[in-house]
Design an enzyme around this catalytic site. Structure first.
Site, PDB file in Angstrom:
ATOM      1  N   GLY A 239       0.426  -1.341  -0.142  1.00  0.00           N
ATOM      2  CA  GLY A 239      -0.083  -0.075   0.394  1.00  0.00           C
ATOM      3  C   GLY A 239       0.473   1.509  -0.600  1.00  0.00           C
ATOM      4  O   GLY A 239       0.263   2.472  -0.146  1.00  0.00           O
ATOM      5  N   GLU A 274       3.597  -6.908   1.634  1.00  0.00           N
ATOM      6  CA  GLU A 274       3.364  -7.379   0.388  1.00  0.00           C
ATOM      7  C   GLU A 274       3.326  -6.198   0.009  1.00  0.00           C
ATOM      8  O   GLU A 274       2.378  -5.521  -0.969  1.00  0.00           O
ATOM      9  CB  GLU A 274       1.791  -7.632   0.949  1.00  0.00           C
ATOM     10  N   PRO A 275       4.632  -4.776  -0.510  1.00  0.00           N
ATOM     11  CA  PRO A 275       4.555  -4.375  -1.716  1.00  0.00           C
ATOM     12  C   PRO A 275       4.222  -4.356  -3.020  1.00  0.00           C
ATOM     13  O   PRO A 275       5.219  -5.800  -3.888  1.00  0.00           O
ATOM     14  CB  PRO A 275       5.949  -3.351  -1.260  1.00  0.00           C
ATOM     15  N   GLY A 276       3.910  -4.035  -3.681  1.00  0.00           N
ATOM     16  CA  GLY A 276       3.246  -4.852  -5.566  1.00  0.00           C
ATOM     17  C   GLY A 276       3.888  -2.831  -6.136  1.00  0.00           C
ATOM     18  O   GLY A 276       5.037  -3.171  -6.508  1.00  0.00           O
ATOM     19  N   ARG A 277       2.674  -1.815  -6.075  1.00  0.00           N
ATOM     20  CA  ARG A 277       3.245  -0.761  -6.843  1.00  0.00           C
ATOM     21  C   ARG A 277       4.436  -0.282  -6.661  1.00  0.00           C
ATOM     22  O   ARG A 277       5.220   0.407  -7.213  1.00  0.00           O
ATOM     23  CB  ARG A 277       2.097   0.135  -6.489  1.00  0.00           C
ATOM     24  N   ARG A 313      -5.478   2.350 -16.181  1.00  0.00           N
ATOM     25  CA  ARG A 313      -5.871   2.838 -14.377  1.00  0.00           C
ATOM     26  C   ARG A 313      -6.465   4.659 -14.508  1.00  0.00           C
ATOM     27  O   ARG A 313      -7.555   4.918 -13.463  1.00  0.00           O
ATOM     28  CB  ARG A 313      -4.225   3.025 -14.268  1.00  0.00           C
ATOM     29  N   CYS A 345     -14.437   2.661 -28.256  1.00  0.00           N
ATOM     30  CA  CYS A 345     -15.850   3.236 -28.475  1.00  0.00           C
ATOM     31  C   CYS A 345     -16.260   3.511 -27.147  1.00  0.00           C
ATOM     32  O   CYS A 345     -17.555   2.411 -26.164  1.00  0.00           O
ATOM     33  CB  CYS A 345     -16.798   2.199 -29.310  1.00  0.00           C
ATOM     34  N   GLU A 346     -15.916   4.115 -25.618  1.00  0.00           N
ATOM     35  CA  GLU A 346     -16.478   3.730 -24.743  1.00  0.00           C
ATOM     36  C   GLU A 346     -15.991   5.742 -24.601  1.00  0.00           C
ATOM     37  O   GLU A 346     -14.838   5.883 -24.287  1.00  0.00           O
ATOM     38  CB  GLU A 346     -15.523   3.187 -23.168  1.00  0.00           C
ATOM     39  N   TYR A 374      -0.242  -2.179 -12.240  1.00  0.00           N
ATOM     40  CA  TYR A 374      -1.948  -2.200 -12.871  1.00  0.00           C
ATOM     41  C   TYR A 374      -1.881  -1.558 -13.691  1.00  0.00           C
ATOM     42  O   TYR A 374      -2.948  -0.937 -14.120  1.00  0.00           O
ATOM     43  CB  TYR A 374      -2.352  -1.122 -11.575  1.00  0.00           C
TER      44      TYR A 374
HETATM   45  C1  LIG Z   1      -3.153  -5.099  -3.545  1.00  0.00           C
HETATM   46  C2  LIG Z   1      -2.960  -5.823  -2.448  1.00  0.00           C
HETATM   47  C3  LIG Z   1      -1.627  -4.968  -2.232  1.00  0.00           C
HETATM   48  C4  LIG Z   1      -0.231  -4.850  -2.610  1.00  0.00           C
HETATM   49  O1  LIG Z   1      -0.587  -3.303  -2.333  1.00  0.00           O
HETATM   50  P1  LIG Z   1       0.211  -2.218  -3.405  1.00  0.00           P
HETATM   51  O2  LIG Z   1      -0.499  -0.912  -3.066  1.00  0.00           O
HETATM   52  O3  LIG Z   1       0.419  -2.350  -4.695  1.00  0.00           O
HETATM   53  O4  LIG Z   1       1.205  -2.347  -2.813  1.00  0.00           O
HETATM   54  C5  LIG Z   1      -1.438  -6.308  -1.085  1.00  0.00           C
HETATM   55  N1  LIG Z   1      -2.030  -7.047  -0.508  1.00  0.00           N
HETATM   56  C6  LIG Z   1      -3.219  -7.207  -1.099  1.00  0.00           C
HETATM   57  C7  LIG Z   1      -4.105  -7.689   0.748  1.00  0.00           C
HETATM   58  C8  LIG Z   1      -3.688  -6.472  -2.001  1.00  0.00           C
HETATM   59  O5  LIG Z   1      -4.032  -6.610  -2.372  1.00  0.00           O
END
Ligand SMILES: *Cc1c(COP(=O)(O)O)cnc(C)c1O
Length: 421
Positions: A239, A274-277, A313, A345-346, A374
């Site tokens: 997050g 759990e870093p993604g972004r 996005r 077409c949106e 994303y």
């Molecule tokens: C989407 C998600 C993440 C990753 O979030 P980021 O904002 O990309 O770091 C981590 N944990 C859970 C459970 C998620 O749904």
């Protein structure tokens, strides 16, 4: 920090000219930087150095196998939210014991897959899921390690569509129900409580809501320990936000790590993140070609060959992406204002309204910055457009890591019913 810069007047990813990739692979195309992915993984690992910590990269941000393999080689684990993502993580060489399985709607088959492969932890989001998982585990003669995802009822900045920690959100068990659910777990032979999990949303730049949620969660861990639960882990989700434009100034990873150190100090817990972004976001761009200029009475539309099916996005969360021409604008390049739209077409197929930028000619190319998370994962074949291609750069080499499907491949899952043949 990222590795997309102008060199000799042309936008490069590391040592590779993005125009060269577009010439060879076509557009639209996502381009990812290995150096940026590695750098982000290392910055996070360094920030948590000395702590017992599992960095479980959130596969849903960017699940391309080559991206996952790059992150696996940096020692990242994975956070997955489906059986498919679990299989991707394993296929990329991420060991099962570094994988956590999140998500509100796991099926029995997905639970069985996680148990069979021996993942580190299931993040469970309801009492009903707990009972189901216990049954599946018992039928297999194993015990599932569980963290209950709690909903701390904390509002966290960001866009409402990516907030997950308020009591009206579908995520996590209601705060007040957690103690009773942990109590119930003791009577379920197929599950064992090993921790508590929380994830309050995405693109959060301010540490205070996170601190509030984490402190609340630590309080719950202490309460549960006193009630006789042997909890060893705390999963604090992902997050942390990233800068999408100059005016964004999210907290740096070092401050985030320091806050987590303070909140979890002295508890002897394994901290799972759990870093993604924050790993993938600034490590990718989407390159598109300008098709037409279309003047309207009060504006000029810039029509490009990428659509909302390729980069969702802006349509989904009104998200901003900086847009740079691949040819570096000079001092003499006029500036102008465009509405930048795709061919779909949106009406929501709009990447930017009234965007001030240097003039770009039809046939020239532009890059949507910070599209590594994303982006391609949310792409579709809407309007019968082929899935967008993906390229990975490493130094001065690049490789196609997802090719565009042919038309025959796009329709190969469809078949005619007897009565129409
Ligand atoms: C989407 C998600 C993440 C990753 O979030 P980021 O904002 O990309 O770091 C981590 N944990 C859970 C459970 C998620 O749904």
């Amino acid at each position: 920090m990222h590795h997309f810069n102008y060199e000799d007047g042309r936008l490069h990813c590391e040592g590779v000219d993005l125009n060269e990739i577009a010439d060879q692979v076509g557009t639209p195309v996502y381009v990812y930087s290995t150096a940026t992915l590695r750098r982000h993984a290392r910055v996070i690992a360094a920030a948590f150095d000395g702590m017992e910590c599992l960095i479980a990269y959130s596969v849903k941000a960017n699940g391309n196998l080559a991206v996952l393999k790059t992150l696996a080689s940096e020692g990242c684990g994975a956070d997955v939210v489906s059986g498919g993502e679990l299989r991707r993580a394993l296929a990329a060489g991420i060991p099962a014991e570094r994988i956590v399985f999140s998500g509100v709607g796991k099926t029995r088959d997905e639970m069985a897959l996680g148990l069979e492969t021996g993942i580190h932890q299931f993040n469970v989001e309801s009492g009903a899921e707990l009972i189901e998982l216990s049954e599946v585990a018992m039928s297999m003669g194993v015990v599932a390690p569980i963290a209950l995802r709690v909903n701390p009822d904390v509002a966290a900045g960001g866009h409402p569509n990516i907030s997950t920690g308020k009591s009206g959100d579908k995520f996590g068990v209601p705060w007040a129900d957690a103690p009773e659910l942990y109590h119930q777990m003791k009577a379920l032979p197929g599950v064992e409580a090993v921790g508590v999990d929380v994830h309050i949303g995405s693109q959060i730049g301010d540490l205070e809501p996170m601190r509030a949620a984490f402190e609340k969660t630590v309080g719950l861990v202490k309460f549960l320990r006193e009630a006789g639960h042997d909890l060893k882990r705390i999963d604090l989700g992902g997050g942390l936000g990233i800068p999408y434009q100059d005016s964004d100034s999210p907290a740096p990873p070092s401050d985030y790590a320091q806050m987590i150190r303070e909140v979890t100090e002295g508890l002897g817990l394994q901290v799972i993140l759990e870093p993604g972004r924050m790993i993938a976001g600034n490590a990718g761009v989407m390159v598109s070609e300008v098709l037409y200029h279309k003047p309207a009475p009060d504006r000029t539309f810039l029509i490009i060959d990428a659509g909302m099916n390729d980069l969702m996005r802006p349509a989904l969360y009104q998200a901003h992406h900086d847009i740079l021409p691949l040819a570096e604008p000079g001092a003499e390049t006029p500036r102008t204002t465009y509405d930048i739209v795709g061919p779909i077409c949106e009406s929501t197929d709009k990447f930017a309204a009234q965007r001030q930028m240097p003039e770009v000619a039809a046939g020239s190319r532009i890059a949507f910055m910070s599209s590594g998370a994303y982006g391609a994962v949310l792409s579709s074949q809407y309007n019968a457009r082929p899935l967008v291609a993906e390229v990975l750069v490493d130094g001065d080499q690049f490789a196609l890591v997802r090719r565009r499907p042919s038309f025959d491949e796009m329709i190969q899952l469809e078949q005619m019913p007897d009565w129409l043949t």
